[in-house]
Design an enzyme around this catalytic site. Structure first.
Site, PDB file in Angstrom:
ATOM      1  N   GLU A 246       4.840  -6.131   0.918  1.00 50.14           N
ATOM      2  CA  GLU A 246       5.867  -5.812  -0.151  1.00 50.14           C
ATOM      3  C   GLU A 246       7.109  -5.249   0.360  1.00 50.14           C
ATOM      4  O   GLU A 246       8.076  -5.730  -0.495  1.00 50.14           O
ATOM      5  CB  GLU A 246       4.962  -5.081  -1.076  1.00 50.14           C
ATOM      6  CG  GLU A 246       3.911  -5.823  -1.833  1.00 50.14           C
ATOM      7  CD  GLU A 246       2.481  -5.835  -0.923  1.00 50.14           C
ATOM      8  OE1 GLU A 246       1.434  -6.291  -1.413  1.00 50.14           O
ATOM      9  OE2 GLU A 246       2.329  -5.182   0.194  1.00 50.14           O
TER      10      GLU A 246
ATOM     11  N   HIS B 185      -5.448  -2.149 -10.226  1.00 51.44           N
ATOM     12  CA  HIS B 185      -5.178  -3.494 -10.425  1.00 51.44           C
ATOM     13  C   HIS B 185      -4.955  -3.731 -12.185  1.00 51.44           C
ATOM     14  O   HIS B 185      -4.912  -4.780 -12.291  1.00 51.44           O
ATOM     15  CB  HIS B 185      -6.179  -4.569 -10.080  1.00 51.44           C
ATOM     16  CG  HIS B 185      -6.209  -4.765  -8.681  1.00 51.44           C
ATOM     17  ND1 HIS B 185      -6.810  -3.796  -7.629  1.00 51.44           N
ATOM     18  CD2 HIS B 185      -5.870  -6.098  -7.836  1.00 51.44           C
ATOM     19  CE1 HIS B 185      -6.441  -4.220  -6.388  1.00 51.44           C
ATOM     20  NE2 HIS B 185      -5.823  -5.582  -6.527  1.00 51.44           N
TER      21      HIS B 185
END
Length: 660
Positions: free
Chosen positions: A395, A464
């Site tokens: 990322e 999440h």
């Protein structure tokens, strides 16, 4: 291409004298900076590279104007070696408006993207992923330009280093990672920081490696001649390690208890300037010529210091300048009336439209070329060869690539698979994308989009499901967008890609299958503007993203009871459309805010403060918020349902506010 020093005996004296001049310029600039800092004329932090001049000059010797460098907090030498003016730099160090960055960057953040200087950087290792982005732009452009990314031995311990070198190797990018191993990472010896050498690491990445004497400018220039030729020819990245030594401490004022005077003295015996001086004499230059260089450089720095002392500080009225670039004025589009379209299709079609219209738009992220984890982009890699790129699970490198490519003139759209993962790459968003335009005094342009998604309600668990828009909205310079329906998703995405500022585009994955009226192909929705999606008289209810659908369900129920709720879709979280909210409050005199993010310290709190401060005299009841309690999202369906507000909870709150 400039001929190697060792292969040009006829011009050797002239070449070596020029290299000596550049090194002398860096030495004189930094010596004066040290004195000015001690005298209080240079504020902030100052990190000098005295003793390392040969690495900067030798590494930049064979670079062209269209080549790029990224630098470090110890970056004066790199900027000067690439061609930045000493007068502008000195003015920047003194915080003057005529400085390179109009006094917004200072010693650690000097940059000029137009000259291929993508910035010194106060974050250790942060220039590495930005260099990957600049190299990606060069590759997509089909140019033979290269990027040299300077970093210190301490940065090798950063995850940014691993992610950047790995991605550059995977994509065969034209970037040279140039390590200035000056023996110390801040106060710690390099030998105490690593168990593997840089050469061993290079083997692991499949990247070629060269070691060079960093105090010998001729050796550095010759090595870089070959390395840059290799990279410029399209053979991928290279790792170069130059062994050198910094004479001053980590920062000016560093007591330097971690090393001995004897160690410093031994390195001073191999002063890079003295070595270059001797090389110039051996090549045929005269001592008088070199003395003239010294005199001329000293005069140049004297003039730079005097210029900076006489220059004006930034005017108070300029305090808010350069935070964001002016964005185009987009009118509110007509209501969509086309055939129903799914949210996921609307997002894809928006990106496809912009990629078709603008060759500078490309997309990258984890498995996006495979369609992405939700299948939004299946087949797009075939439709746009080379412009839909899979990345490793990196990322930090993904966001850094977006920053570097945007600085190089592209409009990247990159994906962070889950919003929860922004913590992994927050530096790229918070310290790079959001701040570089400001810190460069408007010299940097950052037209990029970071796509991500979230959504509670399907037992995705605490890592999440998070709605973290408040974290991002708190960072000046970022635009944060959260659409609630397919037509807005299409129009906002197109506007985000066209925007000159960094935009974080947040989708709710539970809405990917949601259908709504399809927009016209030219549909654009203005950023920073909320919309009244349902008019009412008794209460204003503000929401965004998927929660807006739940609000509308509650409004329908309330209407049956005679309660008229005006519903506002923020659409853009930052910049916040305060005017639309206040105008609605002026009509209804009551405010309820509903969001999926936890209640404490959220966007709802900002809206409540807005109502209390600027809308106080319109309020006939306390402001209410409907949001999950401040605990992580539960996994068990029974607990998650209890945690997440529903239409009943919203309706109950509205009733209480209206009746109070």
């Amino acid at each position: 291409m400039v001929t190697s020093v060792s292969e040009a005996p006829a011009a050797q004296a002239e070449v070596v004298v020029e290299l000596y001049r550049r090194m002398r310029l860096i030495r004189e600039f930094e010596t004066r900076t040290s004195a000015l800092y001690k005298a209080g004329e240079v504020p902030g932090f100052v990190h000098l590279s005295i003793g390392q001049e040969a690495t900067a000059v030798g590494a930049c010797r064979h670079l062209r104007e269209d080549d790029v460098v990224t630098s470090t907090h110890r970056g004066h030498g790199h900027c000067l070696a690439k061609g930045l003016g000493a007068d502008q730099m000195m003015a920047e160090l003194m915080g003057r408006d005529s400085g390179t960055c109009h006094g917004r960057g200072g010693s650690m953040h000097i940059a000029d993207p137009k000259q291929g200087i993508f910035g010194a950087n106060g974050i250790v290792g942060a220039g590495l992923p930005i260099a990957v982005g600049a190299a990606t732009a060069a590759q997509l452009r089909g140019a033979d330009s290269v990027v040299v990314s300077f970093f210190g031995d301490g940065a090798v311990a950063q995850g940014m280093f691993h992610e950047a070198v790995n991605l550059a190797g995977v994509w065969d990018l034209p970037v040279v990672f140039f390590c200035e191993n000056n023996q110390y990472a801040e106060f710690s010896r390099a030998s105490d920081q690593h168990r593997a050498t840089l050469k061993e690491r290079a083997i692991g990445y499949g990247v070629p490696y060269r070691r060079v004497d960093g105090n010998d400018v001729i050796a550095v220039a010759d090595v870089m001649d070959n390395v840059i030729a290799h990279t410029r020819a399209g053979h991928g990245p290279f790792l170069v390690e130059a062994f050198t030594y910094r004479w001053h401490g980590h920062y000016e004022g560093d007591p330097e208890h971690y090393r001995t005077g004897e160690e410093l003295a031994s390195w001073r015996e191999r002063d890079p300037l003295n070595l270059a001086y001797d090389r110039a004499l051996a090549a045929g230059a005269t001592s008088d010529a070199l003395i003239e260089v010294d005199v001329a450089v000293r005069a140049e720095i004297d003039a730079a210091v005097e210029h900076a002392r006489q220059a004006e500080a930034p005017k108070p009225a300029s305090l808010f300048d350069f935070v964001t670039a002016p964005r185009p004025d987009i009118p509110e589009p007509p209501a969509p009336s086309g055939e129903p379209v799914k949210m996921m299709a609307a997002i894809r079609e928006a990106i496809e439209r912009e990629m078709t219209d603008d060759p500078s738009v490309f997309m990258a992220g984890i498995d996006v070329a495979q369609g992405n984890v939700f299948g939004l982009f299946r087949g797009m890699a075939d439709a746009f060869p080379g412009r839909v790129r899979d990345t490793p699970i990196s990322e930090t490198a993904i966001v850094g690539t977006a920053v570097g490519a945007a600085l190089a003139g592209f409009r990247p759209v990159v994906e962070i698979m889950y919003m929860d993962f922004i913590g992994v790459c927050l530096d790229g968003l918070m310290n790079q994308a959001a701040k570089l335009r400001f810190m460069t005094g408007g010299r940097a342009s950052l037209p990029l989009v970071v796509r991500t998604q979230f959504g509670a309600g399907r037992s995705s668990g605490s890592q999440h499901s998070q709605s973290l828009e408040a974290v991002l909205a708190h960072i000046p310079g970022l635009t944060v967008v959260m659409p609630s329906n397919p037509a807005d998703a299409y129009g906002l995405m197109r506007a985000a890609i066209r925007d000159p500022n960094p935009v974080v585009f947040i989708e709710n994955r539970l809405q990917y299958g949601m259908k709504g009226p399809g927009p016209e192909p030219d549909h654009l929705v203005p950023l920073g503007r909320a919309k009244v999606v349902r008019e009412g008289r008794d209460v204003s209810v503000v929401s965004w993203s998927r929660m807006l659908t739940t609000v509308l369900q509650a409004a329908d129920r309330l209407a049956e009871e005679g309660i008229s709720a005006e519903v506002i879709d923020l659409r853009t979280i930052s910049p916040l459309d305060r005017e639309t909210v206040l105008r609605s409050l002026e009509r209804t005199h009551r405010l309820v805010i509903v969001h999926e993010a936890v209640q404490d310290f959220g966007v709802g709190a900002e809206l409540a403060a807005l109502a209390a401060n600027e809308g106080f005299w319109h309020l006939d009841a306390p402001v209410a918020r409907v949001a999950p309690p401040a605990i992580p999202s539960p996994y068990a369906p029974s607990l998650e349902k209890l945690w997440l507000p529903d239409a009943d909870a919203i309706a109950d709150t509205v009733r209480r506010v209206v009746r109070s």
